[in-house]
Design a protein around this motif. Sequence first.
Motif, PDB file in Angstrom:
ATOM      1  N   ASP A 258       0.801  -1.166  -0.067  1.00  0.00           N
ATOM      2  CA  ASP A 258       0.008   0.082   0.018  1.00  0.00           C
ATOM      3  C   ASP A 258       0.897   1.281  -0.071  1.00  0.00           C
ATOM      4  OD1 ASP A 258      -1.920  -1.725   0.062  1.00  0.00           O
ATOM      5  OD2 ASP A 258      -2.660  -1.304   2.009  1.00  0.00           O
ATOM      6  N   GLU A 259       1.913   1.384   0.697  1.00  0.00           N
ATOM      7  CA  GLU A 259       2.627   2.651   0.919  1.00  0.00           C
ATOM      8  C   GLU A 259       3.914   2.576  -0.131  1.00  0.00           C
ATOM      9  OE1 GLU A 259       4.041   2.964   4.987  1.00  0.00           O
ATOM     10  OE2 GLU A 259       2.074   2.331   5.749  1.00  0.00           O
ATOM     11  N   PHE A 260       4.189   1.482  -0.561  1.00  0.00           N
ATOM     12  CA  PHE A 260       5.363   1.604  -1.249  1.00  0.00           C
ATOM     13  C   PHE A 260       5.071   1.106  -2.854  1.00  0.00           C
ATOM     14  CE2 PHE A 260       7.322   1.717   3.033  1.00  0.00           C
ATOM     15  CZ  PHE A 260       8.553   2.565   2.502  1.00  0.00           C
ATOM     16  N   GLY A 261       3.967   0.300  -2.997  1.00  0.00           N
ATOM     17  CA  GLY A 261       3.380  -0.273  -4.214  1.00  0.00           C
ATOM     18  C   GLY A 261       4.303  -1.292  -4.604  1.00  0.00           C
ATOM     19  N   VAL A 262       4.929  -2.223  -3.715  1.00  0.00           N
ATOM     20  CA  VAL A 262       5.942  -3.176  -4.166  1.00  0.00           C
ATOM     21  C   VAL A 262       4.901  -4.406  -4.252  1.00  0.00           C
ATOM     22  CG1 VAL A 262       7.775  -4.336  -3.655  1.00  0.00           C
ATOM     23  CG2 VAL A 262       7.563  -2.205  -2.620  1.00  0.00           C
ATOM     24  N   PRO A 263       4.695  -5.083  -5.388  1.00  0.00           N
ATOM     25  CA  PRO A 263       3.804  -6.154  -5.351  1.00  0.00           C
ATOM     26  C   PRO A 263       4.542  -7.414  -5.156  1.00  0.00           C
ATOM     27  CG  PRO A 263       4.713  -5.542  -7.531  1.00  0.00           C
ATOM     28  CD  PRO A 263       5.351  -4.588  -6.673  1.00  0.00           C
ATOM     29  N   VAL A 264       4.863  -7.430  -3.558  1.00  0.00           N
ATOM     30  CA  VAL A 264       5.638  -8.681  -3.254  1.00  0.00           C
ATOM     31  C   VAL A 264       4.675  -9.107  -1.791  1.00  0.00           C
ATOM     32  CG1 VAL A 264       7.073  -8.063  -1.546  1.00  0.00           C
ATOM     33  CG2 VAL A 264       7.787  -9.284  -3.568  1.00  0.00           C
ATOM     34  N   ASP A 265       4.487 -10.331  -1.927  1.00  0.00           N
ATOM     35  CA  ASP A 265       3.843 -10.935  -0.869  1.00  0.00           C
ATOM     36  C   ASP A 265       4.792 -11.741   0.071  1.00  0.00           C
ATOM     37  OD1 ASP A 265       1.760 -11.151   0.948  1.00  0.00           O
ATOM     38  OD2 ASP A 265       0.469 -11.581  -0.594  1.00  0.00           O
ATOM     39  N   LEU A 266       4.340 -12.112   1.088  1.00  0.00           N
ATOM     40  CA  LEU A 266       5.042 -13.256   1.970  1.00  0.00           C
ATOM     41  C   LEU A 266       5.161 -14.497   1.246  1.00  0.00           C
ATOM     42  CD1 LEU A 266       6.530 -14.247   4.693  1.00  0.00           C
ATOM     43  CD2 LEU A 266       4.032 -14.707   5.528  1.00  0.00           C
ATOM     44  N   SER A 267       4.095 -14.949   0.491  1.00  0.00           N
ATOM     45  CA  SER A 267       4.042 -16.177  -0.326  1.00  0.00           C
ATOM     46  C   SER A 267       5.265 -16.096  -1.355  1.00  0.00           C
ATOM     47  CB  SER A 267       2.798 -16.183  -1.075  1.00  0.00           C
ATOM     48  OG  SER A 267       2.289 -15.322  -1.844  1.00  0.00           O
ATOM     49  N   ASP A 268       5.688 -14.815  -1.842  1.00  0.00           N
ATOM     50  CA  ASP A 268       6.885 -14.807  -2.852  1.00  0.00           C
ATOM     51  C   ASP A 268       7.997 -14.913  -2.510  1.00  0.00           C
ATOM     52  OD1 ASP A 268       4.973 -13.927  -4.544  1.00  0.00           O
ATOM     53  OD2 ASP A 268       5.003 -11.765  -3.735  1.00  0.00           O
ATOM     54  N   VAL A 269       8.181 -15.251  -0.804  1.00  0.00           N
ATOM     55  CA  VAL A 269       9.578 -15.545  -0.568  1.00  0.00           C
ATOM     56  C   VAL A 269      10.193 -16.838  -0.796  1.00  0.00           C
ATOM     57  CG1 VAL A 269      10.942 -15.670   1.666  1.00  0.00           C
ATOM     58  CG2 VAL A 269       9.434 -14.053   1.577  1.00  0.00           C
ATOM     59  N   GLY A 270      11.427 -16.880  -1.259  1.00  0.00           N
ATOM     60  CA  GLY A 270      12.122 -18.048  -1.842  1.00  0.00           C
ATOM     61  C   GLY A 270      13.028 -18.727  -0.907  1.00  0.00           C
ATOM     62  N   ARG A 271      13.764 -17.729  -0.133  1.00  0.00           N
ATOM     63  CA  ARG A 271      14.652 -18.109   0.870  1.00  0.00           C
ATOM     64  C   ARG A 271      14.498 -17.338   2.172  1.00  0.00           C
ATOM     65  NH1 ARG A 271      19.051 -16.990  -3.528  1.00  0.00           N
ATOM     66  NH2 ARG A 271      18.930 -14.937  -3.241  1.00  0.00           N
ATOM     67  N   LEU A 272      14.824 -18.151   3.294  1.00  0.00           N
ATOM     68  CA  LEU A 272      14.635 -17.299   4.654  1.00  0.00           C
ATOM     69  C   LEU A 272      16.127 -17.710   5.459  1.00  0.00           C
ATOM     70  CD1 LEU A 272      13.409 -16.169   7.133  1.00  0.00           C
ATOM     71  CD2 LEU A 272      12.193 -18.402   7.676  1.00  0.00           C
ATOM     72  N   PHE A 273      16.753 -16.423   5.598  1.00  0.00           N
ATOM     73  CA  PHE A 273      18.107 -16.726   6.367  1.00  0.00           C
ATOM     74  C   PHE A 273      17.699 -16.363   7.742  1.00  0.00           C
ATOM     75  CE2 PHE A 273      20.722 -15.381   2.280  1.00  0.00           C
ATOM     76  CZ  PHE A 273      20.571 -16.512   1.793  1.00  0.00           C
ATOM     77  N   LEU A 274      17.922 -17.158   8.680  1.00  0.00           N
ATOM     78  CA  LEU A 274      18.008 -16.752  10.180  1.00  0.00           C
ATOM     79  C   LEU A 274      19.405 -16.184  10.446  1.00  0.00           C
ATOM     80  CD1 LEU A 274      15.847 -19.827  10.903  1.00  0.00           C
ATOM     81  CD2 LEU A 274      15.063 -17.590  10.510  1.00  0.00           C
ATOM     82  N   THR A 275      19.291 -15.185  11.319  1.00  0.00           N
ATOM     83  CA  THR A 275      20.502 -14.485  11.537  1.00  0.00           C
ATOM     84  C   THR A 275      21.122 -15.116  12.765  1.00  0.00           C
ATOM     85  OG1 THR A 275      19.471 -12.766  12.906  1.00  0.00           O
ATOM     86  CG2 THR A 275      19.879 -12.051  10.643  1.00  0.00           C
ATOM     87  N   HIS A 276      20.175 -15.594  13.869  1.00  0.00           N
ATOM     88  CA  HIS A 276      20.591 -16.509  14.758  1.00  0.00           C
ATOM     89  C   HIS A 276      19.611 -17.103  15.482  1.00  0.00           C
ATOM     90  CE1 HIS A 276      19.335 -12.476  16.716  1.00  0.00           C
ATOM     91  NE2 HIS A 276      19.696 -12.931  18.057  1.00  0.00           N
ATOM     92  N   GLY A 277      20.046 -17.818  16.731  1.00  0.00           N
ATOM     93  CA  GLY A 277      18.955 -18.851  17.277  1.00  0.00           C
ATOM     94  C   GLY A 277      18.448 -18.328  18.424  1.00  0.00           C
ATOM     95  N   HIS A 278      17.876 -17.023  18.181  1.00  0.00           N
ATOM     96  CA  HIS A 278      16.973 -16.480  19.435  1.00  0.00           C
ATOM     97  C   HIS A 278      15.413 -16.349  18.736  1.00  0.00           C
ATOM     98  CE1 HIS A 278      20.397 -14.555  21.819  1.00  0.00           C
ATOM     99  NE2 HIS A 278      20.376 -15.718  22.036  1.00  0.00           N
ATOM    100  N   ILE A 279      14.352 -16.869  19.775  1.00  0.00           N
ATOM    101  CA  ILE A 279      13.223 -16.932  19.467  1.00  0.00           C
ATOM    102  C   ILE A 279      12.441 -15.831  18.589  1.00  0.00           C
ATOM    103  CG2 ILE A 279      12.213 -16.564  21.696  1.00  0.00           C
ATOM    104  CD1 ILE A 279      10.799 -19.327  20.302  1.00  0.00           C
ATOM    105  N   ASP A 280      13.043 -14.427  19.001  1.00  0.00           N
ATOM    106  CA  ASP A 280      12.309 -13.339  18.473  1.00  0.00           C
ATOM    107  C   ASP A 280      12.796 -13.237  17.019  1.00  0.00           C
ATOM    108  OD1 ASP A 280      14.729 -12.710  19.780  1.00  0.00           O
ATOM    109  OD2 ASP A 280      14.445 -10.722  19.672  1.00  0.00           O
ATOM    110  N   HIS A 281      13.781 -13.907  16.543  1.00  0.00           N
ATOM    111  CA  HIS A 281      14.202 -13.994  15.058  1.00  0.00           C
ATOM    112  C   HIS A 281      14.007 -15.018  14.398  1.00  0.00           C
ATOM    113  CE1 HIS A 281      16.807 -10.263  15.895  1.00  0.00           C
ATOM    114  NE2 HIS A 281      16.511 -10.749  17.101  1.00  0.00           N
ATOM    115  N   PHE A 282      13.958 -16.438  14.850  1.00  0.00           N
ATOM    116  CA  PHE A 282      13.790 -17.663  14.128  1.00  0.00           C
ATOM    117  C   PHE A 282      12.181 -18.384  14.306  1.00  0.00           C
ATOM    118  CE2 PHE A 282      13.577 -21.072  17.085  1.00  0.00           C
ATOM    119  CZ  PHE A 282      14.303 -20.764  18.260  1.00  0.00           C
TER     120      PHE A 282
END
Length: 336
Positions: free
Chosen positions: A66-90
């Motif tokens: 809505d604000e940036f007009g970027v036609p991207v959704d969560l369903s478009d994500v192809g890879r997820l990198f996790l920066t570390h093993g804390h629950i508020d991140h992974f």
Amino acid sequence: MRNDRSLNRYVSAGGTVVYKLPVEAFPGHFTNCYVVMTDPVTLLDAASGQEGSNASMLDAFRRLRDEFGVPVDLSDVGRLFLTHGHIDHFGGLNFVVEQSGAQIGIHELDASVVQYFKERLILNTKNLHLFLDRAGLSAGTVGKLLTMNKWSKDLFRAAKVDFTFNEGTLEGTPFEIYHTPGHCPGQVCIRLDDILFTADHVLSHITPNQSPEFISRYTGLGHYLESLKKVHAIPGLSLGLGGHEDAIADLPARVDETVKFHEARLEKTLGLCDRPKSIKEISRELFGERQDYHVLLAFLETGAHVEYLYERGRLAVTNIEDVEQEYNPVLLYQRQ
Ligand SMILES: [Zn+2]
Ligand SMILES: [Zn+2]
């Protein structure tokens, strides 16, 4: 922690667009997840996976449209990198995978946190128990803190990791991984051209919490300070983007501030140990009375500084006879 709720757009020197999504991982606690417009779309971190966190992530994607007009959704994500093993991140990785089918990657030293979450937490809590007994706390307080440490035990459903990384360029991607242990064993900073995603290694306002390596290998202040040096030496960076708070315009300066902060805390700790003291006593003098989870964080932070000084021969254990005779006595430290 200073929460930053802004949704921001950045462009790397190589022309890759990045969006910062502020996700309310827990009530009042925001984690920055980053959408990187690579092919396929890359998401850095998944927040906590709690209902409110998942809703907040979906809302951030909505704002992106809505604000940036970027036609991207969560369903478009192809890879997820996790920066570390804390629950508020992974913690949100199952949700991200359900929504997108993304491949999940994490540093090899934190892969077991995701794959064997409960086991790792229980083992960690066992070491914490030994540490807290040695720190001089009453059995009642220890029990309370151990329960607190395990609060997330049933929150997360263990998941399979698709790939792990260690150090260096990630093949087939524009990303380069820097392993920066200390705050977490598998903590990484991720480079994209002139941008460094610093995750919880370097933050714009607070200094990330430290804990003694006695509890978990590859944490501890020694590793952390080494990792700060490593980041300081990376040439050609013009922006740091943290896992919380605001962007960091001058990353080397922020690293210097963080190092100075710990040097001052080390000196203060040393100054307090003019006579034999337990970690409990030192912590009280460093942090005063704390409440709830902050009590535990204060003991861990103190433990990390005391451990660092002890390992470098600047503090000694004065009641070594007790240590020889008893299973796990309170340790008393004094400066040399
Ligand atoms: Zn963290
Ligand atoms: Zn964090």
